[in-house]
Design a protein around this motif. Structure first.
Motif, PDB file in Angstrom:
ATOM      1  N   PHE A  10      39.916  39.730  29.856  1.00  0.00           N
ATOM      2  CA  PHE A  10      39.608  39.206  31.189  1.00  0.00           C
ATOM      3  C   PHE A  10      38.235  39.670  31.666  1.00  0.00           C
ATOM      4  N   LEU A  11      37.826  40.866  31.265  1.00  0.00           N
ATOM      5  CA  LEU A  11      36.484  41.329  31.623  1.00  0.00           C
ATOM      6  C   LEU A  11      35.419  40.400  31.071  1.00  0.00           C
ATOM      7  N   PHE A  12      35.588  39.926  29.864  1.00  0.00           N
ATOM      8  CA  PHE A  12      34.621  38.998  29.272  1.00  0.00           C
ATOM      9  C   PHE A  12      34.731  37.613  29.906  1.00  0.00           C
ATOM     10  N   LEU A  13      35.954  37.167  30.206  1.00  0.00           N
ATOM     11  CA  LEU A  13      36.127  35.826  30.763  1.00  0.00           C
ATOM     12  C   LEU A  13      35.546  35.707  32.162  1.00  0.00           C
TER      13      LEU A  13
ATOM     14  N   LYS B 267      29.651  27.242  41.924  1.00  0.00           N
ATOM     15  CA  LYS B 267      29.021  28.465  41.447  1.00  0.00           C
ATOM     16  C   LYS B 267      29.997  29.615  41.613  1.00  0.00           C
ATOM     17  N   GLY B 268      30.463  30.128  40.525  1.00  0.00           N
ATOM     18  CA  GLY B 268      31.433  31.210  40.580  1.00  0.00           C
ATOM     19  C   GLY B 268      30.805  32.529  40.978  1.00  0.00           C
ATOM     20  N   PRO B 269      31.574  33.409  41.598  1.00  0.00           N
ATOM     21  CA  PRO B 269      31.029  34.727  41.990  1.00  0.00           C
ATOM     22  C   PRO B 269      30.942  35.665  40.803  1.00  0.00           C
ATOM     23  N   ASN B 270      30.326  36.780  41.042  1.00  0.00           N
ATOM     24  CA  ASN B 270      30.343  37.859  40.051  1.00  0.00           C
ATOM     25  C   ASN B 270      31.629  38.634  40.285  1.00  0.00           C
ATOM     26  N   TRP B 271      32.684  38.222  39.602  1.00  0.00           N
ATOM     27  CA  TRP B 271      34.046  38.576  39.979  1.00  0.00           C
ATOM     28  C   TRP B 271      34.262  40.061  40.154  1.00  0.00           C
TER      29      TRP B 271
ATOM     30  N   MET C 107      39.872  42.262  43.205  1.00  0.00           N
ATOM     31  CA  MET C 107      41.321  42.470  43.205  1.00  0.00           C
ATOM     32  C   MET C 107      42.064  41.171  42.914  1.00  0.00           C
ATOM     33  N   CYS C 108      41.548  40.044  43.392  1.00  0.00           N
ATOM     34  CA  CYS C 108      42.182  38.757  43.093  1.00  0.00           C
ATOM     35  C   CYS C 108      42.195  38.480  41.598  1.00  0.00           C
ATOM     36  N   THR C 109      41.155  38.924  40.898  1.00  0.00           N
ATOM     37  CA  THR C 109      41.130  38.762  39.445  1.00  0.00           C
ATOM     38  C   THR C 109      42.243  39.582  38.792  1.00  0.00           C
ATOM     39  N   ILE C 110      42.440  40.798  39.255  1.00  0.00           N
ATOM     40  CA  ILE C 110      43.526  41.633  38.725  1.00  0.00           C
ATOM     41  C   ILE C 110      44.880  41.014  39.054  1.00  0.00           C
ATOM     42  N   ILE C 111      44.998  40.397  40.213  1.00  0.00           N
ATOM     43  CA  ILE C 111      46.255  39.739  40.591  1.00  0.00           C
ATOM     44  C   ILE C 111      46.548  38.580  39.644  1.00  0.00           C
ATOM     45  N   LEU C 112      45.538  37.788  39.326  1.00  0.00           N
ATOM     46  CA  LEU C 112      45.730  36.690  38.367  1.00  0.00           C
ATOM     47  C   LEU C 112      46.183  37.230  37.011  1.00  0.00           C
TER      48      LEU C 112
ATOM     49  N   THR D  73      54.478  46.720  40.698  1.00  0.00           N
ATOM     50  CA  THR D  73      53.203  46.435  41.354  1.00  0.00           C
ATOM     51  C   THR D  73      52.700  47.614  42.189  1.00  0.00           C
ATOM     52  N   TRP D  74      53.603  48.415  42.719  1.00  0.00           N
ATOM     53  CA  TRP D  74      53.140  49.595  43.442  1.00  0.00           C
ATOM     54  C   TRP D  74      52.686  50.694  42.489  1.00  0.00           C
ATOM     55  N   GLN D  75      53.002  50.565  41.210  1.00  0.00           N
ATOM     56  CA  GLN D  75      52.600  51.569  40.230  1.00  0.00           C
ATOM     57  C   GLN D  75      51.478  51.081  39.318  1.00  0.00           C
ATOM     58  N   VAL D  76      50.767  50.046  39.711  1.00  0.00           N
ATOM     59  CA  VAL D  76      49.734  49.478  38.840  1.00  0.00           C
ATOM     60  C   VAL D  76      48.648  50.523  38.577  1.00  0.00           C
ATOM     61  N   PHE D  77      48.320  50.673  37.300  1.00  0.00           N
ATOM     62  CA  PHE D  77      47.319  51.679  36.920  1.00  0.00           C
ATOM     63  C   PHE D  77      46.407  51.202  35.801  1.00  0.00           C
ATOM     64  N   ASP D  78      47.007  50.723  34.701  1.00  0.00           N
ATOM     65  CA  ASP D  78      46.210  50.481  33.503  1.00  0.00           C
ATOM     66  C   ASP D  78      45.155  49.408  33.716  1.00  0.00           C
ATOM     67  N   GLN D  79      45.502  48.292  34.419  1.00  0.00           N
ATOM     68  CA  GLN D  79      44.500  47.254  34.664  1.00  0.00           C
ATOM     69  C   GLN D  79      43.359  47.777  35.528  1.00  0.00           C
ATOM     70  N   VAL D  80      43.701  48.589  36.531  1.00  0.00           N
ATOM     71  CA  VAL D  80      42.666  49.159  37.398  1.00  0.00           C
ATOM     72  C   VAL D  80      41.781  50.118  36.606  1.00  0.00           C
ATOM     73  N   TYR D  81      42.378  50.892  35.735  1.00  0.00           N
ATOM     74  CA  TYR D  81      41.608  51.855  34.954  1.00  0.00           C
ATOM     75  C   TYR D  81      40.616  51.154  34.027  1.00  0.00           C
ATOM     76  N   VAL D  82      41.016  50.049  33.436  1.00  0.00           N
ATOM     77  CA  VAL D  82      40.159  49.352  32.484  1.00  0.00           C
ATOM     78  C   VAL D  82      39.139  48.470  33.193  1.00  0.00           C
ATOM     79  N   MET D  83      39.550  47.832  34.290  1.00  0.00           N
ATOM     80  CA  MET D  83      38.739  46.765  34.867  1.00  0.00           C
ATOM     81  C   MET D  83      37.873  47.204  36.048  1.00  0.00           C
ATOM     82  N   GLY D  84      37.794  48.482  36.352  1.00  0.00           N
ATOM     83  CA  GLY D  84      36.906  48.832  37.447  1.00  0.00           C
ATOM     84  C   GLY D  84      37.028  50.255  37.950  1.00  0.00           C
ATOM     85  N   GLN D  85      38.196  50.898  37.786  1.00  0.00           N
ATOM     86  CA  GLN D  85      38.419  52.254  38.274  1.00  0.00           C
ATOM     87  C   GLN D  85      38.086  52.376  39.763  1.00  0.00           C
ATOM     88  N   GLY D  86      38.475  51.373  40.533  1.00  0.00           N
ATOM     89  CA  GLY D  86      38.236  51.381  41.963  1.00  0.00           C
ATOM     90  C   GLY D  86      37.042  50.572  42.407  1.00  0.00           C
ATOM     91  N   ALA D  87      36.098  50.338  41.523  1.00  0.00           N
ATOM     92  CA  ALA D  87      34.918  49.549  41.870  1.00  0.00           C
ATOM     93  C   ALA D  87      35.291  48.065  41.950  1.00  0.00           C
TER      94      ALA D  87
END
Length: 382
Positions: A170-173, A190-194, A242-247, A310-324
């Motif tokens: 998903f990071l590449f897509l 024109k898509g955003p810089n997700w 965050m919407c990208t992580i939700i998808l 969903t309240w315990q989501v961690f791995d996607q956040v860790y890989v895809m931004g770490q809060g950023a």
């Protein structure tokens, strides 16, 4: 000796000896059988505990004991370098909890930000994945559908794929020049810089309608705050990142819940559906008055599992931004990890984990109350 008496109908009956209550031998036999039955049940209970004792010991050793140890650590100021049970760590009591919930400062602001982000994640992910899973289950449950097995495998495949691998794809897509923005450019968008866009989706919508200026919000949205965040920050909605992580979450979890719904659909008596069809109900009425009521227990299970995960989501956040970017993808689970392993404050990290546990238990209890059977009465009325 037994005394023979006559009933009103003339039939003789035998009573016990003089002074003994009528029917005492029968009651004695019944009492003996009841005692034997209770003794047998106690024996079965003893053997049952004997057989499950290895698993009870394993769960106690690797689950209950670590939870109790973490609860103790949440009352300490501990950097993870010493033994928390030797007295070398500073005991601070509930200060870690007060810092997160009541005291003004960066810690409370970050915790409130993580709660806001995760709340939007839950509010969007759980309904979307539940509706999508139920829709897919209804599709592949059709008896006349060709290739049902292939469709079930296709829909379930994302659920068995590594979440780390899917997050990397998903990071590449969703890069600025990735495949998603390329497809959007084909239709003139024109898509955003997700993963670098911290703007809230709701604030963007309100800004497009000319209702609110995201740069300078005014009125009660800016003048009032909760846990260090203004009302506008609470109501700005999930960020584009965050919407990208939700998808991603909806796409990877719907397959598992589809199988649960599919098993429940196949367990609905076919006679019930046939009788409803003979009454002339259409598909929408069949879904509303027959299928969904029969799926109520399974729906509660799916919603509960979705809420907890969903309240315990961690791995996607860790890989895809770490809060950023801008802490707009920060979640309590990742904040707990970051407090312990990045800031060496394991006491605060444990406190975040237990606050999250309490929140999950409260929301699960509320969900159980909201989905309870209404109109059911206990006992009988005369």
């Amino acid at each position: 000796m037994p005394i023979r008496t006559m009933r009103a109908s003339g039939t003789p009956r035998t009573t016990g000896s003089a002074g003994a209550p009528d029917g005492a031998p029968g009651r004695t036999g019944t009492t003996a059988k009841a005692r034997a039955r209770r003794a047998g049940l106690r024996g079965e209970g003893t053997w049952g505990w004997l057989f499950v004792s290895p698993m009870v010991l394993v769960l106690g050793l690797f689950m209950v004991l670590p939870i109790l140890m973490a609860l103790w650590v949440s009352l300490l100021h501990w950097d993870g370098q010493s033994n928390p049970f030797s007295g070398q760590a500073d005991f601070v009591g509930l200060d870690n909890y007060r810092t997160l919930l009541t005291q003004d400062g960066l810690d409370r602001t970050l915790f409130a930000t993580s709660l806001r982000n995760n709340a939007y994640y839950v509010l969007l992910t759980v309904p979307l994945q539940t509706v999508l899973a139920l829709t897919l289950a209804l599709i592949v449950n059709q008896r006349l559908l060709r290739g049902r097995g292939a469709l079930r495998t296709t829909f379930f495949f994302p659920s068995v794929t590594s979440s780390i691998a899917v997050s990397t794809v998903f990071l590449f897509l969703f890069q600025g020049s990735g495949a998603v923005n390329s497809m959007l450019s084909w239709i003139g968008l024109k898509g955003p810089n997700w993963f670098a866009d911290p703007r809230g989706v709701l604030s963007l919508i309100l800004s497009g309608l000319g209702i609110v200026d995201p740069e300078r919000p005014a009125g009660v949205l800016a003048d009032h705050s909760l846990m260090g965040l203004s009302w506008f920050e609470w109501l700005a909605g999930p960020s584009v990142a965050m919407c990208t992580i939700i998808l991603l979450a909806v796409w990877t979890t719907s397959g598992s819940f589809m199988l649960i719904f599919l098993a429940a659909l196949q367990n609905i008596p076919r006679e019930l559906e046939e009788s409803a069809a003979m009454e002339g109900v259409n598909r929408r009425q069949m879904l509303r008055y027959v299928t969904l009521p029969a799926l109520r227990p399974v729906l509660f299970l799916v919603l509960t599992l979705g809420l907890i995960s969903t309240w315990q989501v961690f791995d996607q956040v860790y890989v895809m931004g770490q809060g950023a970017p801008g802490n707009t993808t920060l979640t309590p689970a990742f904040l707990s990890y970051s407090a312990g392993f990045d800031n060496a404050d394991f006491g605060q990290g444990s406190a975040i984990a237990f606050i999250l546990l309490a929140l999950i238990l409260i929301l699960t209890a509320f969900q159980r109350w909201a989905l309870r059977e209404r109109g059911a009465h206990t006992g009988s009325t005369r």
